[in-house]
Design an enzyme around this catalytic site. Structure first.
Site, short mmCIF file in Angstrom:
data_model
loop_
_atom_site.label_atom_id
_atom_site.label_comp_id
_atom_site.label_asym_id
_atom_site.label_seq_id
_atom_site.Cartn_x
_atom_site.Cartn_y
_atom_site.Cartn_z
N LYS A 184 0.85 -1.19 0.00
CA LYS A 184 0.00 0.00 0.00
C LYS A 184 0.88 1.24 0.00
CE LYS A 184 -1.92 2.53 3.19
NZ LYS A 184 -1.93 3.88 2.55
N GLU A 258 10.37 0.79 10.51
CA GLU A 258 11.36 1.86 10.36
C GLU A 258 10.61 3.15 10.62
OE1 GLU A 258 13.03 4.90 9.26
OE2 GLU A 258 13.03 4.21 7.17
N CYS A 292 13.54 10.60 7.34
CA CYS A 292 13.47 10.10 8.71
C CYS A 292 14.82 10.20 9.41
CB CYS A 292 12.95 8.67 8.73
SG CYS A 292 13.83 7.56 7.63
N GLU A 389 10.04 15.50 16.29
CA GLU A 389 10.35 15.36 14.87
C GLU A 389 9.41 16.27 14.07
OE1 GLU A 389 11.15 11.77 11.69
OE2 GLU A 389 9.43 11.58 13.03
#
Length: 487
Positions: A184, A258, A292, A389
């Site tokens: 997906k 991850e 990331c 973040e």
């Protein structure tokens, strides 16, 4: 819309067929100007079930299950060749859909995908078991060996920041191991994976081996919950990763995650500033900070602090900001209005709680989601700029005096995905690499993943590793076979 871009069909690809799914559509926008470029189905649980059943049938199909390893390798090489032949279209689709500069999608994203498939193609014939000697039985009394067997159906859920690259990071090892896949893509950036589905079809993979299901978080949840999926490979936020773990607890699916990062960039007093300053700039702002493992916390010696900050700001100001399809653009927009609003909310909150704005911090223009490269300064480890973040072009800078406290500052995070170190002393580099709580430490370089190098995070940055030989631990099961040789 750009007439020279041939967009793939906005449909699911299941069992070798293009099909609809669900009862509503999700619009897809160009982040450079906010215009709609298409719409995709929000696939429901019934569509996911159809895809998983197709993947299960594909896994059991002798055309795939019994395919010789070298024949599977040839298929992956054929797919790599097709990616290379369609590189221009793939790069344009990625830049239109995601907003990233064509200068990067054409020279990095698409070529890296080719390299990943070629690298993992070579592993098809290398995934062997072992012959073992039992420790408690008389020599020669038993024949013992292990088999490494594909885990089965893999559910791969891919984020929007590197739609094609991160899809391939999952697909290449899964297919090399002999698994089948239901993938997906993010609803914001579906089109490069759909183009990849066309190429998989052209390459001649058996039906059901590769399936694409389109949709939003509810579609991803249906994949996670489906009992016919053996393993989930997810890249995305830490919050969603935790939710996935809760969901799979009932059937103990294999999971790799991850997740997020707030990675430090450490500039030592002895660093070559002509290398460190542009390196820290790239580590923070490439892909508009939507990486990331971006180096979004900068630690610089106090005596060089202002020089480094001014250097980073000057370097960042030289990056031309513009639409992804403009070949002169070096920084594109962030992905969406929602993402842009969230970044500005975090900037404002950080300043209200004591951080100072060194540079940037503004939106550029009224169309699209463009943000100036931004530098915030704080020595408060509880400030949002230090801890959260942002996933945008925002760098938090903190001065340091004491080298002994530096590692504690760098490790003061719930994340542990990566770190960047700039130093001229080899012993300092090794010592820091040993002490930093990060899955990857780059020294005098930045943002350079490699298919042969394991990648993944410590702490809340995830579970498991992508890439290299280590990744096959997550796509293969080890089976022990013990045979008595007695009468």
């Amino acid at each position: 819309m750009n007439n020279d871009i041939t967009m793939p069909r906005s449909l699911n690809y299941i069992d070798g067929q293009w099909c609809h799914g669900g009862d509503r559509e999700i619009p897809v926008y160009n982040p450079a100007d906010g215009s709609q470029i298409g719409s995709i189905p929000c696939s429901d649980a019934a569509t996911v079930d159809k895809a998983v059943k197709a993947a299960r049938a594909g896994f059991e199909n002798p055309e795939w299950r019994n395919l010789a390893p070298m024949a599977r390798e040839a298929l992956l090489h054929r797919l790599a060749n097709l990616i290379e032949e369609n590189a221009e279209q793939l790069a344009k689709i990625e830049s239109l859909d995601n907003g990233k500069p064509i200068a990067f999608s054409s020279t990095l994203d698409v070529p890296l995908c080719t390299s990943w498939f070629r690298y993992f193609a070579g592993w098809c014939s290398k995934l062997s078991g072992k012959s073992l000697n039992p420790a408690l039985q008389a020599a020669g009394s038993h024949h013992v060996y292990t088999r490494r067997e594909p885990i089965g159906v893999v559910g791969a859920i891919v984020p929007w920041n590197f739609p094609l690259v991160l899809a391939v990071w999952k697909l290449a090892p899964a297919l090399a191991a002999g698994c089948t896949v239901v993938i997906k893509p993010a609803e914001l950036t579906p089109y490069s994976v759909l183009k990849l589905a066309e190429l998989v079809d052209q390459a001649g993979f058996p039906k059901g081996v590769f399936n694409v299901v389109l949709g939003d978080g509810s579609t991803g949840q249906a994949i996670v919950d489906h009992p016919g999926v053996n393993k989930i490979s997810f890249t995305g936020s830490t919050a969603v990763g935790k939710s996935i773990l809760r969901s799979v607890s009932h059937d103990l699916k294999r999971v790799t995650l991850e997740l997020g990062g707030k990675s430090p960039t450490i500039i030592m007093p002895d660093a070559d500033m002509s290398l460190a300053i542009p390196g820290a700039t790239q580590a923070a702002f490439v892909n508009s900070g939507q990486i990331c493992f971006a180096g979004t916390r900068l630690f610089a010696p106090r005596k060089h602090f202002e020089q480094i900050l001014d250097g980073v700001a000057d370097a960042a100001s030289s990056f031309k900001i513009g639409p992804g399809l403009d070949p002169t653009s070096m920084l594109g927009p962030v992905i969406s209005q929602k993402q842009m609003d969230g970044i500005f909310t975090r900037i404002d909150s950080s300043v209200q709680q004591g951080a100072s704005l060194h540079s940037g911090g503004k939106r550029i223009g009224d169309a699209g989601y463009f943000i100036e490269p931004t530098i915030l300064v704080t020595d408060d480890n509880q400030n949002p700029a230090f801890r959260e973040e942002f996933f945008g072009p925002v760098l938090t800078a903190t001065p340091y005096d004491d080298l002994d406290e530096l590692v504690a500052l760098a490790n003061d995070s719930s994340y542990g995905l990566a770190a960047h170190v700039y130093t001229s002393q080899l012993n300092a580099a090794h010592q820091l690499a040993a002490k930093l709580e990060a899955g990857t430490v780059w020294v005098n370089t930045q943002l350079s993943p490699d298919p042969n190098i394991p990648f993944g995070g410590f702490k809340q940055s995830g579970w498991g590793r992508e890439n290299g030989e280590d990744v096959f631990e997550h796509y293969l099961e080890t089976k022990s076979v013990i045979m008595s040789l007695g009468n």
